[in-house]
Design a protein around this motif. Structure first.
Motif, short mmCIF file in Angstrom:
data_model
loop_
_atom_site.label_atom_id
_atom_site.label_comp_id
_atom_site.label_asym_id
_atom_site.label_seq_id
_atom_site.Cartn_x
_atom_site.Cartn_y
_atom_site.Cartn_z
N ALA A 84 0.88 -1.22 -0.01
CA ALA A 84 -0.02 -0.15 -0.14
C ALA A 84 1.06 1.35 -0.05
CB ALA A 84 -1.12 -0.03 1.20
N ALA A 85 1.84 1.15 0.90
CA ALA A 85 2.84 2.32 0.85
C ALA A 85 3.65 2.47 -0.54
CB ALA A 85 3.87 2.36 1.92
N ALA A 86 4.00 1.53 -1.22
CA ALA A 86 4.75 1.52 -2.47
C ALA A 86 3.66 2.01 -3.57
CB ALA A 86 5.23 0.25 -2.74
N TRP A 87 2.74 1.61 -3.42
CA TRP A 87 1.31 2.03 -4.42
C TRP A 87 1.18 3.46 -4.25
CZ3 TRP A 87 -3.67 3.73 -3.56
CH2 TRP A 87 -4.23 3.86 -4.69
N ALA A 88 1.14 3.89 -3.13
CA ALA A 88 0.86 5.40 -2.90
C ALA A 88 2.10 6.11 -3.48
CB ALA A 88 0.48 5.48 -1.39
N ASP A 89 3.20 5.70 -3.36
CA ASP A 89 4.53 6.37 -4.07
C ASP A 89 4.46 6.06 -5.49
OD1 ASP A 89 5.12 7.51 -1.42
OD2 ASP A 89 6.53 5.86 -0.95
N GLY A 90 3.54 5.46 -6.12
CA GLY A 90 3.49 5.46 -7.34
C GLY A 90 4.46 4.26 -8.07
N GLY A 91 4.39 3.40 -7.11
CA GLY A 91 5.13 1.88 -7.52
C GLY A 91 4.47 1.13 -8.70
N LEU A 92 5.29 0.45 -9.49
CA LEU A 92 4.65 -0.38 -10.51
C LEU A 92 3.94 -1.60 -10.01
CD1 LEU A 92 4.31 -0.84 -13.40
CD2 LEU A 92 6.75 -1.50 -13.74
N VAL A 93 2.87 -1.59 -10.43
CA VAL A 93 2.11 -2.80 -10.12
C VAL A 93 1.66 -3.63 -11.52
CG1 VAL A 93 -0.01 -3.67 -9.18
CG2 VAL A 93 1.04 -1.44 -8.33
N VAL A 94 1.97 -5.14 -11.37
CA VAL A 94 1.71 -5.79 -12.63
C VAL A 94 0.89 -6.74 -12.13
CG1 VAL A 94 2.61 -7.63 -14.17
CG2 VAL A 94 4.01 -5.29 -13.58
N ASP A 95 -0.36 -6.75 -12.82
CA ASP A 95 -1.51 -7.77 -12.36
C ASP A 95 -1.25 -8.89 -13.13
OD1 ASP A 95 -4.18 -9.17 -12.15
OD2 ASP A 95 -4.93 -7.33 -11.13
N VAL A 96 -1.15 -10.24 -12.84
CA VAL A 96 -1.03 -11.47 -13.58
C VAL A 96 -2.05 -12.35 -13.80
CG1 VAL A 96 1.55 -11.33 -13.21
CG2 VAL A 96 0.14 -12.78 -11.74
#
Length: 108
Positions: A11-23
């Protein structure tokens, strides 16, 4: 074995704009995904790893955390700093985090 990250760290990484890959598959993604997540069905990951950066973390997510571990393993073997998100999209939604529907990436 894939490295994993907790929902809280994700959640913290996502809030900071982290790259998310949905497989997950396209129909699962369209039914609801983490805002901004890039769709890359598991079966396509080996051929598509070249699309991912090697200079930052990649957070790999699926429904519950099983496919994401496999995807993260493949990515790590190709020099990508990938982490499987424990509990997947299901835990993300149950935690009250935003989920968007549709076949395309959406910002939060």
């Amino acid at each position: 074995m894939a490295r994993e990250t907790t929902q809280e760290a994700f959640a913290a990484a996502w809030a900071d704009g982290g790259l998310v890959v949905d497989v997950r598959e396209a129909d699962e993604y369209a039914a609801g995904h983490v805002p901004g997540a890039r769709l890359m069905p598991l079966r396509t990951v080996p051929a598509r790893c070249g699309e991912l950066p090697t200079n930052g973390a990649v957070y790999v997510i699926c429904a519950s955390g099983n496919r994401s571990r496999t995807g993260a393993d493949w990515m790590n073997s190709r020099g990508i700093d990938a982490y499987s998100v424990t509990g997947g999209t299901g835990a993300w939604a149950r935690g009250g985090h935003p989920v968007v529907a549709g076949p395309h990436e959406h910002a939060a």
